[in-house]
Scaffold this motif. Structure first.
Motif, PDB file in Angstrom:
ATOM      1  N   LEU A   1     -54.205  14.696   3.754  1.00 30.53           N
ATOM      2  CA  LEU A   1     -53.494  14.374   2.524  1.00 30.53           C
ATOM      3  C   LEU A   1     -51.992  14.580   2.668  1.00 30.53           C
ATOM      4  N   ARG A   2     -51.598  15.628   3.385  1.00 31.24           N
ATOM      5  CA  ARG A   2     -50.171  15.871   3.600  1.00 31.24           C
ATOM      6  C   ARG A   2     -49.537  14.725   4.374  1.00 31.24           C
TER       7      ARG A   2
ATOM      8  N   ALA B   1     -55.424   7.768   3.230  1.00 35.13           N
ATOM      9  CA  ALA B   1     -56.546   8.704   3.196  1.00 35.13           C
ATOM     10  C   ALA B   1     -57.846   8.022   3.617  1.00 35.13           C
TER      11      ALA B   1
ATOM     12  N   ILE C   1     -50.968   6.056  -0.619  1.00 35.71           N
ATOM     13  CA  ILE C   1     -51.647   7.320  -0.334  1.00 35.71           C
ATOM     14  C   ILE C   1     -53.152   7.104  -0.174  1.00 35.71           C
TER      15      ILE C   1
ATOM     16  N   ALA D   1     -50.667  11.667   4.559  1.00 35.26           N
ATOM     17  CA  ALA D   1     -50.708  10.454   3.738  1.00 35.26           C
ATOM     18  C   ALA D   1     -49.560  10.428   2.741  1.00 35.26           C
ATOM     19  N   VAL D   2     -49.316  11.562   2.087  1.00 35.51           N
ATOM     20  CA  VAL D   2     -48.222  11.629   1.116  1.00 35.51           C
ATOM     21  C   VAL D   2     -46.878  11.485   1.811  1.00 35.51           C
TER      22      VAL D   2
END
Length: 412
Positions: A215-216, A60, A56, A218-219
């Motif tokens: 972030l979404r 990012a 993650i 990446a996760v």
């Protein structure tokens, strides 16, 4: 035999192997279930909490353009030393900090974004697929050997051989052109730090995603990759159990015993090498358990196993590299050479570094290896050790970059 016939034969061979594997699972269902649960436990308790934060974070950092900032700073040392762009320095630091297969994941992402060429990506993957510090220290040195001081010998042999592989791989496809530097592509001028900040800013604008979207993504991509890793860990765990049920592992052990005699290594190390051929954790545990072989031979075996990494890790990295046009064979050759160099280094370094092993063990935090860690504790220890390693490697590369720039100015 033409290419079409070769592909048909290969597909038939794969289909036959998978059919035999399925038949063995039907014949030995309890052993298959037991080994699958064991592989799932390794993935959930160790790999998932220790790898997911780095997946993650790296995604990012790529989206924020920080990788381009680091790449501009490290370009003066990465190009002449490893023949890869400076952006590869971030992959080196993350790969050494978090272990396999993070280096392959980042390299594949850089290749997909056309920031490196195929040959540069193959060079980068070859020497950034290493063990993470927590596994080398906590699991192998202390957990399997019961001797924290061995971490010094294993670390110098493993990471030193990996650094040497990076220098040797610069001659891989040496006639291929290199990616132009970010400053040349974007027409950036001025001092190094100013060019680095401008490169980061332009990369961030080019990405264009909001913080929430970044972030979404990446996760999401990290969880997908962790699912692939978990599936391969379970597959190889069941495969080794099936081979053991039909006696194939005993045959491999007997063949290895003859090979080990050539290198004056004890036959009792054969199970360690055969296990490490497929899975690094089982091989390292076998090396620690082979007490009759002698500590020096055990350390040599562990260094080979850590650097070869096991076919399970090979499959993980090959599946990641399959997302772009990078080839697996250069990585395979680098792994084979890395394992031999690390084993040789461990053999010669053992009498030199073993007197300092006790002093080195003092610097290892006790909670990393004296307590039974939960997945959350594993994640915390891995993240903390990884971040320290990331900062250390990045600092060393940046210092070397400044020295290279100073040397060029002196020569002028």
């Amino acid at each position: 035999m033409n290419r079409r016939t070769s592909r048909i034969l290969l597909m038939l061979l794969i289909a036959g192997g998978l059919s035999a594997f399925a038949a063995l699972m039907a014949i030995y269902p309890s052993a298959a279930l037991r080994s699958a649960v064991r592989g799932l436990s390794i993935w959930w308790d160790v790999l998932f909490p220790s790898l997911l934060p780095f997946f993650i974070i790296s995604e990012a950092l790529l989206g924020f353009g920080i990788v381009h900032f680091i790449g501009t700073l490290l370009d003066p040392v990465m190009r002449p030393l490893f023949r890869v762009p400076g952006i590869g320095g971030f992959v080196v630091a993350m790969g050494y900090a978090s272990g396999y297969p993070v280096g392959a994941k980042l390299t594949t992402r850089l290749r997909a974004d056309r920031l490196i060429t195929r040959e540069e990506g193959e060079r980068l993957v070859a020497f950034t697929s290493t063990s993470d510090p927590i596994f080398l220290i906590g699991a192998v040195s202390v957990g399997f050997f019961g001797n924290a001081g061995l971490a010094l010998i294993l670390a110098v042999a493993h990471y030193g051989a990996g650094f040497l592989i990076g220098i040797l791989m610069r001659y891989h496809a040496s006639a291929s052109p290199m990616t132009p530097s970010p400053s040349a592509i974007r027409g950036l001028q001025g001092p190094l730090f100013r060019r680095a900040f401008r490169s980061m800013h332009q990369a961030r604008l080019q990405d264009g995603r909001s913080l929430g979207t970044l972030l979404r993504d990446a996760v999401g991509s990290s969880l997908r990759l962790m699912t692939v890793v978990g599936g391969l860990v379970v597959f190889f765990s069941v495969l080794m159990e099936m081979l053991d049920c039909i006696g194939a592992m005993n045959i491999i052990d007997r063949l290895l015993q003859s090979t080990l005699a050539w290198f004056h290594l004890a036959p009792s190390l054969a199970p360690a090498f055969s296990g490490g051929l497929f899975e690094v954790t089982l091989g390292a545990r076998g090396a620690g358990a082979a007490d009759t072989a002698g500590l020096r031979s055990q350390v040599v075996a562990a260094a080979w196993i850590l650097s070869w990494a096991g076919l399970s890790v090979h499959a993980q990295i090959a599946s990641i590299m399959n997302e772009c046009d990078m080839r697996y064979l250069p990585f395979l050759a680098a792994r084979a050479l890395h394992s031999l160099l690390a084993a040789a280094a461990a053999y010669f370094l053992f009498p030199l570094l073993s007197p300092y092993a006790a002093e080195a063990a003092i610097w290892i935090p006790a909670q990393v290896w004296t307590e039974a860690c939960t997945p959350w504790e594993t994640a915390w220890h891995s993240l903390r050790a990884g971040l320290w390693t990331l900062l250390t490697v990045s600092g060393l590369l940046f210092a070397a970059s400044l020295l290279c720039m100073a040397w060029k100015r002196i020569r002028r």
